[in-house]
Design a protein around this motif. Structure first.
Motif, PDB file in Angstrom:
ATOM      1  N   ARG A   1       0.807  -1.210  -0.080  1.00 27.96           N
ATOM      2  CA  ARG A   1      -0.109   0.029   0.155  1.00 27.96           C
ATOM      3  C   ARG A   1       0.890   1.261  -0.149  1.00 27.96           C
ATOM      4  O   ARG A   1       2.152   1.221   0.379  1.00 27.96           O
ATOM      5  CB  ARG A   1      -0.960  -0.037   1.209  1.00 27.96           C
ATOM      6  CG  ARG A   1      -0.418   0.106   2.421  1.00 27.96           C
ATOM      7  CD  ARG A   1      -1.207   0.635   3.716  1.00 27.96           C
ATOM      8  NE  ARG A   1      -0.474   0.971   4.882  1.00 27.96           N
ATOM      9  CZ  ARG A   1      -0.331   0.274   5.907  1.00 27.96           C
ATOM     10  NH1 ARG A   1      -1.135  -0.847   5.840  1.00 27.96           N
ATOM     11  NH2 ARG A   1       0.266   0.591   6.884  1.00 27.96           N
ATOM     12  N   ILE A   2       0.284   2.452  -0.492  1.00 30.23           N
ATOM     13  CA  ILE A   2       1.279   3.562  -0.344  1.00 30.23           C
ATOM     14  C   ILE A   2       0.153   4.626  -0.012  1.00 30.23           C
ATOM     15  O   ILE A   2      -0.903   4.720  -0.680  1.00 30.23           O
ATOM     16  CB  ILE A   2       1.858   3.834  -1.872  1.00 30.23           C
ATOM     17  CG1 ILE A   2       2.825   5.017  -1.804  1.00 30.23           C
ATOM     18  CG2 ILE A   2       0.693   3.989  -2.902  1.00 30.23           C
ATOM     19  CD1 ILE A   2       3.621   4.953  -3.349  1.00 30.23           C
ATOM     20  N   LEU A   3       0.720   5.578   0.676  1.00 33.39           N
ATOM     21  CA  LEU A   3      -0.151   6.953   1.116  1.00 33.39           C
ATOM     22  C   LEU A   3       0.949   7.954   1.078  1.00 33.39           C
ATOM     23  O   LEU A   3       1.894   7.832   1.980  1.00 33.39           O
ATOM     24  CB  LEU A   3      -0.618   6.616   2.520  1.00 33.39           C
ATOM     25  CG  LEU A   3      -1.383   8.021   2.895  1.00 33.39           C
ATOM     26  CD1 LEU A   3      -2.707   8.351   2.075  1.00 33.39           C
ATOM     27  CD2 LEU A   3      -1.948   7.594   4.431  1.00 33.39           C
ATOM     28  N   GLY A   4       0.797   8.738   0.368  1.00 33.98           N
ATOM     29  CA  GLY A   4       1.838   9.832   0.382  1.00 33.98           C
ATOM     30  C   GLY A   4       3.002   9.304  -0.203  1.00 33.98           C
ATOM     31  O   GLY A   4       3.387   8.753  -1.282  1.00 33.98           O
ATOM     32  N   GLY A   5       4.186   9.436   0.615  1.00 30.82           N
ATOM     33  CA  GLY A   5       5.566   8.890   0.369  1.00 30.82           C
ATOM     34  C   GLY A   5       5.639   7.773   1.164  1.00 30.82           C
ATOM     35  O   GLY A   5       6.924   7.148   1.070  1.00 30.82           O
ATOM     36  N   ASN A   6       4.848   7.084   1.796  1.00 29.02           N
ATOM     37  CA  ASN A   6       5.182   6.020   2.739  1.00 29.02           C
ATOM     38  C   ASN A   6       4.348   4.793   2.238  1.00 29.02           C
ATOM     39  O   ASN A   6       3.293   4.709   1.652  1.00 29.02           O
ATOM     40  CB  ASN A   6       4.251   6.358   4.256  1.00 29.02           C
ATOM     41  CG  ASN A   6       4.853   7.658   4.989  1.00 29.02           C
ATOM     42  OD1 ASN A   6       6.387   7.407   4.851  1.00 29.02           O
ATOM     43  ND2 ASN A   6       4.114   8.195   5.269  1.00 29.02           N
ATOM     44  N   SER A   7       5.004   3.952   2.062  1.00 25.37           N
ATOM     45  CA  SER A   7       4.883   2.501   1.567  1.00 25.37           C
ATOM     46  C   SER A   7       4.993   1.162   2.434  1.00 25.37           C
ATOM     47  O   SER A   7       5.733   1.637   3.447  1.00 25.37           O
ATOM     48  CB  SER A   7       5.491   2.276   0.154  1.00 25.37           C
ATOM     49  OG  SER A   7       6.757   2.232   0.348  1.00 25.37           O
ATOM     50  N   TYR A   8       4.020   0.551   2.253  1.00 27.34           N
ATOM     51  CA  TYR A   8       4.226  -0.761   2.990  1.00 27.34           C
ATOM     52  C   TYR A   8       4.168  -1.999   2.266  1.00 27.34           C
ATOM     53  O   TYR A   8       3.620  -1.992   1.155  1.00 27.34           O
ATOM     54  CB  TYR A   8       3.022  -0.725   3.961  1.00 27.34           C
ATOM     55  CG  TYR A   8       2.532  -2.153   4.736  1.00 27.34           C
ATOM     56  CD1 TYR A   8       1.689  -3.063   3.738  1.00 27.34           C
ATOM     57  CD2 TYR A   8       3.200  -2.777   5.751  1.00 27.34           C
ATOM     58  CE1 TYR A   8       1.525  -4.325   3.994  1.00 27.34           C
ATOM     59  CE2 TYR A   8       2.779  -4.082   6.130  1.00 27.34           C
ATOM     60  CZ  TYR A   8       1.778  -4.617   5.336  1.00 27.34           C
ATOM     61  OH  TYR A   8       1.583  -6.020   5.742  1.00 27.34           O
ATOM     62  N   TYR A   9       4.907  -3.071   2.623  1.00 27.51           N
ATOM     63  CA  TYR A   9       5.017  -4.364   1.950  1.00 27.51           C
ATOM     64  C   TYR A   9       4.924  -5.487   2.868  1.00 27.51           C
ATOM     65  O   TYR A   9       5.403  -5.325   4.059  1.00 27.51           O
ATOM     66  CB  TYR A   9       6.261  -4.679   1.193  1.00 27.51           C
ATOM     67  CG  TYR A   9       6.435  -3.351  -0.050  1.00 27.51           C
ATOM     68  CD1 TYR A   9       7.262  -2.267   0.497  1.00 27.51           C
ATOM     69  CD2 TYR A   9       6.065  -3.557  -1.052  1.00 27.51           C
ATOM     70  CE1 TYR A   9       7.318  -1.271  -0.448  1.00 27.51           C
ATOM     71  CE2 TYR A   9       6.203  -2.394  -2.149  1.00 27.51           C
ATOM     72  CZ  TYR A   9       6.674  -1.382  -1.608  1.00 27.51           C
ATOM     73  OH  TYR A   9       7.103  -0.476  -2.661  1.00 27.51           O
ATOM     74  N   VAL A  10       3.975  -6.455   2.575  1.00 25.17           N
ATOM     75  CA  VAL A  10       4.216  -7.667   3.212  1.00 25.17           C
ATOM     76  C   VAL A  10       5.363  -8.184   3.410  1.00 25.17           C
ATOM     77  O   VAL A  10       6.300  -8.173   2.267  1.00 25.17           O
ATOM     78  CB  VAL A  10       2.989  -8.473   2.870  1.00 25.17           C
ATOM     79  CG1 VAL A  10       3.423  -9.113   1.405  1.00 25.17           C
ATOM     80  CG2 VAL A  10       2.578  -9.755   3.950  1.00 25.17           C
ATOM     81  N   ASN A  11       5.706  -8.806   4.370  1.00 27.11           N
ATOM     82  CA  ASN A  11       7.314  -9.422   4.431  1.00 27.11           C
ATOM     83  C   ASN A  11       7.656 -10.281   3.390  1.00 27.11           C
ATOM     84  O   ASN A  11       8.703 -10.312   2.766  1.00 27.11           O
ATOM     85  CB  ASN A  11       7.192 -10.410   5.634  1.00 27.11           C
ATOM     86  CG  ASN A  11       7.594  -9.334   6.868  1.00 27.11           C
ATOM     87  OD1 ASN A  11       7.868  -8.200   6.938  1.00 27.11           O
ATOM     88  ND2 ASN A  11       7.130  -9.950   7.935  1.00 27.11           N
ATOM     89  N   SER A  12       6.639 -11.087   2.584  1.00 26.02           N
ATOM     90  CA  SER A  12       7.072 -12.003   1.666  1.00 26.02           C
ATOM     91  C   SER A  12       7.266 -11.392   0.417  1.00 26.02           C
ATOM     92  O   SER A  12       7.947 -12.107  -0.420  1.00 26.02           O
ATOM     93  CB  SER A  12       5.894 -12.969   1.322  1.00 26.02           C
ATOM     94  OG  SER A  12       4.620 -12.451   1.017  1.00 26.02           O
TER      95      SER A  12
END
Length: 122
Positions: free
Chosen positions: A50-61
């Motif tokens: 997911r991404i919001l503004g400049g911040n992204s997240y990824y599931v570990n895999s």
């Protein structure tokens, strides 16, 4: 309402790459969280990135292999997938939500695409 349409899925061998694209029917501003989910047969849908503004997240895999990005000027969201593995196989969905807490805490996002199939063979 926002309509989302994914493209770019396909079949690749282990180690290959794909780039998924998601076209939004209208402008999605910075207040929206956008992301990619996937669902493999017999498994629950999981949030991949997911991404919001400049911040992204990824599931570990997928960390280090996938990159989420967006081009707001073109109403587009992308998912670059490298070093693909058979476990990456599934239907990939683009999603968006203006309710950021809901987007961060749940998988019950408001807007969804129809999905695109990704198949990785060994």
């Amino acid at each position: 309402d926002v309509q989302l349409v994914e493209s770019g899925g396909g079949s690749v061998q282990t180690g290959g790459s794909l780039r998924l694209s998601c076209a939004a029917s209208t402008y999605i501003d910075d207040s929206f969280v956008v992301g990619w989910f996937r669902q493999a047969p017999g498994r629950e849908r999981e949030r991949v990135a997911r991404i919001l503004g400049g911040n992204s997240y990824y599931v570990n895999s997928v960390k280090g292999r996938y990159t989420i990005s967006r081009d707001q000027s073109r109403n587009m969201v992308y998912l670059q997938m490298n070093s693909l593995k058979p476990d990456d196989t599934g239907v990939y969905y683009c999603a968006a939500d203006s309710d950021v807490p809901r987007g961060y805490e749940t998988t019950s996002w408001r807007y969804w695409g129809q999905g695109t199939q990704v198949t990785v063979s060994s």
